[in-house]
Design an enzyme around this catalytic site. Structure first.
Site, mmCIF file in Angstrom:
data_model
loop_
_atom_site.group_PDB
_atom_site.id
_atom_site.type_symbol
_atom_site.label_atom_id
_atom_site.label_comp_id
_atom_site.label_asym_id
_atom_site.label_seq_id
_atom_site.Cartn_x
_atom_site.Cartn_y
_atom_site.Cartn_z
ATOM 1 N N ASP A 47 0.850 -1.197 0.000
ATOM 2 C CA ASP A 47 0.000 0.000 0.000
ATOM 3 C C ASP A 47 0.884 1.246 0.000
ATOM 4 O OD1 ASP A 47 -2.951 1.057 0.676
ATOM 5 O OD2 ASP A 47 -1.493 2.259 1.807
ATOM 6 N N TYR A 52 3.401 9.642 -0.653
ATOM 7 C CA TYR A 52 4.479 9.037 0.152
ATOM 8 C C TYR A 52 5.847 9.240 -0.501
ATOM 9 C CZ TYR A 52 0.568 6.468 2.364
ATOM 10 O OH TYR A 52 -0.604 6.126 2.988
ATOM 11 N N LYS A 77 -2.568 5.956 -4.378
ATOM 12 C CA LYS A 77 -3.658 6.901 -4.070
ATOM 13 C C LYS A 77 -3.377 8.259 -4.688
ATOM 14 C CE LYS A 77 -3.559 4.726 0.487
ATOM 15 N NZ LYS A 77 -2.149 4.649 0.873
ATOM 16 N N HIS A 110 -7.297 9.748 -2.204
ATOM 17 C CA HIS A 110 -6.652 9.644 -0.885
ATOM 18 C C HIS A 110 -7.483 10.295 0.223
ATOM 19 C CE1 HIS A 110 -2.396 9.257 0.992
ATOM 20 N NE2 HIS A 110 -3.317 9.093 1.902
ATOM 21 N N LYS A 234 2.860 -1.029 8.817
ATOM 22 C CA LYS A 234 4.165 -0.570 8.306
ATOM 23 C C LYS A 234 5.243 -0.904 9.338
ATOM 24 C CE LYS A 234 7.508 2.744 8.773
ATOM 25 N NZ LYS A 234 8.214 3.158 10.026
ATOM 26 N N SER A 235 6.371 -1.397 8.880
ATOM 27 C CA SER A 235 7.553 -1.502 9.738
ATOM 28 C C SER A 235 8.791 -1.553 8.862
ATOM 29 C CB SER A 235 7.490 -2.761 10.614
ATOM 30 O OG SER A 235 8.663 -2.823 11.401
ATOM 31 N N ARG A 240 9.898 -7.204 13.226
ATOM 32 C CA ARG A 240 8.483 -6.802 13.320
ATOM 33 C C ARG A 240 7.733 -7.128 12.039
ATOM 34 N NH1 ARG A 240 9.231 -0.724 15.856
ATOM 35 N NH2 ARG A 240 9.586 -1.337 18.025
ATOM 36 N N ASN A 244 4.442 -9.335 12.278
ATOM 37 C CA ASN A 244 3.130 -8.848 11.824
ATOM 38 C C ASN A 244 2.518 -9.764 10.762
ATOM 39 O OD1 ASN A 244 3.624 -6.697 13.517
ATOM 40 N ND2 ASN A 244 4.142 -5.246 11.879
HETATM 41 N N1 NDP Z 1 -5.105 6.439 3.630
HETATM 42 C C1 NDP Z 1 -4.520 7.145 4.555
HETATM 43 O O1 NDP Z 1 -4.829 8.328 4.762
HETATM 44 C C2 NDP Z 1 -3.476 6.534 5.402
HETATM 45 C C3 NDP Z 1 -2.966 5.312 5.045
HETATM 46 N N2 NDP Z 1 -1.993 4.718 5.795
HETATM 47 C C4 NDP Z 1 -1.516 3.388 5.361
HETATM 48 O O2 NDP Z 1 -1.550 2.484 6.480
HETATM 49 C C5 NDP Z 1 -0.244 1.958 6.677
HETATM 50 C C6 NDP Z 1 -0.023 1.622 8.137
HETATM 51 O O3 NDP Z 1 -0.245 2.752 8.958
HETATM 52 P P1 NDP Z 1 0.938 3.558 9.685
HETATM 53 O O4 NDP Z 1 0.452 4.931 9.920
HETATM 54 O O5 NDP Z 1 2.176 3.364 8.952
HETATM 55 O O6 NDP Z 1 0.993 2.927 11.128
HETATM 56 P P2 NDP Z 1 1.003 1.456 11.783
HETATM 57 O O7 NDP Z 1 -0.202 1.394 12.694
HETATM 58 O O8 NDP Z 1 1.199 0.405 10.791
HETATM 59 O O9 NDP Z 1 2.274 1.560 12.739
HETATM 60 C C7 NDP Z 1 3.576 1.742 12.251
HETATM 61 C C8 NDP Z 1 4.485 2.038 13.445
HETATM 62 O O10 NDP Z 1 4.460 0.947 14.362
HETATM 63 C C9 NDP Z 1 5.755 0.381 14.490
HETATM 64 N N3 NDP Z 1 5.576 -1.085 14.479
HETATM 65 C C10 NDP Z 1 5.220 -1.848 13.406
HETATM 66 N N4 NDP Z 1 5.104 -3.138 13.770
HETATM 67 C C11 NDP Z 1 5.382 -3.186 15.096
HETATM 68 C C12 NDP Z 1 5.442 -4.258 16.029
HETATM 69 N N5 NDP Z 1 5.186 -5.520 15.677
HETATM 70 N N6 NDP Z 1 5.774 -3.953 17.317
HETATM 71 C C13 NDP Z 1 6.021 -2.677 17.687
HETATM 72 N N7 NDP Z 1 5.976 -1.619 16.853
HETATM 73 C C14 NDP Z 1 5.668 -1.888 15.549
HETATM 74 C C15 NDP Z 1 6.570 0.880 13.314
HETATM 75 O O11 NDP Z 1 7.929 1.043 13.678
HETATM 76 P P3 NDP Z 1 9.192 0.594 12.757
HETATM 77 O O12 NDP Z 1 8.863 0.916 11.341
HETATM 78 O O13 NDP Z 1 10.283 1.444 13.331
HETATM 79 O O14 NDP Z 1 9.389 -0.867 13.013
HETATM 80 C C16 NDP Z 1 5.931 2.242 13.061
HETATM 81 O O15 NDP Z 1 6.463 3.203 13.960
HETATM 82 C C17 NDP Z 1 0.662 3.064 6.124
HETATM 83 O O16 NDP Z 1 1.991 2.627 5.934
HETATM 84 C C18 NDP Z 1 -0.078 3.422 4.873
HETATM 85 O O17 NDP Z 1 0.148 2.450 3.886
HETATM 86 C C19 NDP Z 1 -1.545 5.311 6.950
HETATM 87 C C20 NDP Z 1 -1.982 6.557 7.322
HETATM 88 C C21 NDP Z 1 -2.992 7.276 6.583
HETATM 89 O O1 LIG Z 2 -0.341 8.224 5.272
HETATM 90 C C1 LIG Z 2 -1.270 8.711 4.630
HETATM 91 O O2 LIG Z 2 -1.823 8.076 3.725
HETATM 92 C C2 LIG Z 2 -1.746 10.046 4.962
HETATM 93 O O3 LIG Z 2 -2.679 10.537 4.397
HETATM 94 C C3 LIG Z 2 -0.994 10.775 6.018
HETATM 95 O O4 LIG Z 2 0.121 11.305 5.432
HETATM 96 C C4 LIG Z 2 -1.810 11.859 6.606
HETATM 97 O O5 LIG Z 2 -2.142 12.719 5.602
HETATM 98 C C5 LIG Z 2 -1.091 12.565 7.681
HETATM 99 O O6 LIG Z 2 -0.690 11.944 8.624
HETATM 100 C C6 LIG Z 2 -0.906 14.007 7.575
HETATM 101 O O7 LIG Z 2 -0.293 14.493 8.729
#
Ligand code: NDP
Ligand SMILES: O=C(O)C(=O)[C@@H](O)[C@H](O)C(=O)CO
Length: 279
Positions: A47, A52, A77, A110, A234-235, A240, A244
Site C-alpha cells: 500500500d 508518500y 492513491k 486519498h 508498516k515496519s 516486526r 506482523n
Molecule cells: N489512507 C490514509 O490516509 C493513510 C494510510 N496509511 C496506510 O496504512 C499503513 C499503516 O499505517 P501507519 O500509519 O504506517 O501505522 P502502523 O499502525 O502500521 O504503525 C507503524 C508504526 O508501528 C511500528 N511497528 C510496526 N510493527 C510493530 C510491532 N510488531 N511492534 C512494535 N511496533 C511496531 C513501526 O515502527 P518501525 O517501522 O520502526 O518498526 C511504526 O512506527 C501506512 O503505511 C499506509 O500504507 C496510513 C496513514 C494514513
Molecule cells: O499516510 C497517509 O496516507 C496520509 O494521508 C498521512 O500522510 C496523513 O495525511 C497525515 O498523517 C498528515 O499528517
C-alpha cells in the site's frame, strides 16, 4: 494451523490479500529494501500513495524480489492536489510510470477534500471510473470518506467504491463508517492498524498477548482480521515485519474480541487528520 493469507472479494469480483505492507513514512532510500524484504517474508500486497514519495522505489522492490508483476497486489492513491480531472489523469499515469507498470490493482482518492478549492471528489471519482473502464485500475476506491461523502457518490456516480481506507484501530473503531461500507458492499481497509504503536502498551492488549503467548501487535492485527477488514501494518524492522505477518495461525475468541472492541475512545482515539477538514 498454517499461516495462509486469506483474500477478500471486492464488489467488482476482484480479490485482495487481507494482509499487506504499508510504506507511509518509509524514506525512498529505505523503501526498495523494505519492500523486497516484505515480499521475501511472504507479503503480496503493498500500500503506497503518490504523497508518500516512494512509488518508484516500491516498483524497484517488487523487481528486486524477482516476482512477476501479477504476483503482487499494488495500491496507490491520488494526491489531494490533483483532484481536477486533467490533473487526476496526469497524476495516475505518473504513478504507473513511477511504478513501471501498466496497471494498478487498486487506485484510491486519498482524501475527500482537494487541496485546491476548485476540485470536487464527485468529478474526481468519475475520472477514476475511466481508469477502471480502460483496465489501468483493476479496482477503484476511496480513502478517508465519511458517510455523507459516500452517500454523495452513491447519488451522483455509477461505480460503487470497492474499498474505503479509513483510520481504524482499538482506540478508534470507526464503526459507523464501517457499517455503511458493510451495508453497501464497500470493504473497509484499516489504516494505522496499530495506531502507529500507541495501542501496544494498553493493559488489555498486553494482558491478552501474555495469555495467548503472542505479541501485542499480533493480537491487534488479528482483531482487525476477524472484524473482516484489510490491514497493511508498516515496519522497517525485519523482526516486526515477520511478526506482523504471523497472524493466521491463531484466533481470538468472541469474549476477547469484545474486550478489545470496548477500548474504543471514539473521536478521542483518532491519531490522524479528520477527513471533514483535511485537504
Ligand atoms: N489512507 C490514509 O490516509 C493513510 C494510510 N496509511 C496506510 O496504512 C499503513 C499503516 O499505517 P501507519 O500509519 O504506517 O501505522 P502502523 O499502525 O502500521 O504503525 C507503524 C508504526 O508501528 C511500528 N511497528 C510496526 N510493527 C510493530 C510491532 N510488531 N511492534 C512494535 N511496533 C511496531 C513501526 O515502527 P518501525 O517501522 O520502526 O518498526 C511504526 O512506527 C501506512 O503505511 C499506509 O500504507 C496510513 C496513514 C494514513
Ligand atoms: O499516510 C497517509 O496516507 C496520509 O494521508 C498521512 O500522510 C496523513 O495525511 C497525515 O498523517 C498528515 O499528517
Amino acid at each position: 494451523m498454517a499461516n495462509t493469507i486469506p483474500t477478500v472479494t471486492l464488489n467488482d469480483g476482484n480479490t485482495i490479500p487481507q494482509l499487506g505492507f504499508g510504506v507511509f513514512q518509509i524514506s525512498p532510500a529505505d523503501t526498495t529494501e523494505a519492500v523486497r524484504r516484505a515480499l521475501d517474508i511472504g507479503y503480496r500486497h503493498i500500500d503506497t500513495a503518490q504523497g508518500y514519495g516512494n512509488e518508484a522505489e516500491v516498483g524497484q522492490g517488487v523487481r528486486a524480489a524477482g516476482l512477476a508483476r501479477e504476483e503482487v497486489y499494488l495500491t496507490s492513491k491520488l494526491n489531494n492536489n490533483a483532484h481536477r480531472p486533467a490533473d487526476a489523469r496526469a497524476a495516475f499515469q505518473a504513478s504507473l510510470d513511477a511504478l513501471r507498470t501498466d496497471y494498478l490493482d487498486l487506485f484510491l482518492i486519498h482524501w475527500p477534500l482537494p487541496t485546491r478549492h476548485d476540485g470536487d471528489f464527485v468529478s474526481t471519482w468519475k475520472v477514476l471510473e475511466e481508469f477502471k473502464a480502460d483496465g489501468r485500475a483493476r479496482s477503484i476506491g476511496v480513502s478517508n470518506f465519511q458517510v455523507p461523502h459516500l452517500e454523495r457518490l452513491a447519488a451522483e456516480t455509477e461505480v460503487v467504491p470497492a474499498v474505503n481506507q479509513i483510520e481504524a484501530h482499538p482506540y478508534l473503531s470507526n464503526d459507523e463508517v464501517r457499517a455503511y461500507g458493510a451495508k453497501n458492499g464497500i470493504v473497509t481497509e484499516a489504516w494505522s492498524p496499530i495506531a502507529q504503536g500507541a495501542v501496544l502498551d494498553d493493559p488489555t492488549i498486553t494482558d491478552i498477548a501474555a495469555q495467548l503467548g503472542r505479541t501485542p501487535a499480533q493480537v491487534v492485527l488479528r482483531w482487525h482480521i476477524q472484524r473482516g477488514d484489510v490491514v497493511f501494518p508498516k515496519s522497517v524492522t525485519p523482526t516486526r515485519m515477520a511478526e506482523n505477518f504471523q497472524i493466521f495461525d491463531f484466533a481470538l475468541d468472541e469474549a476477547t474480541m469484545e474486550r478489545i472492541t470496548r477500548l474504543d475512545r471514539g473521536e478521542d482515539g483518532r491519531t490522524g487528520p479528520h477527513p471533514d477538514t483535511f485537504g
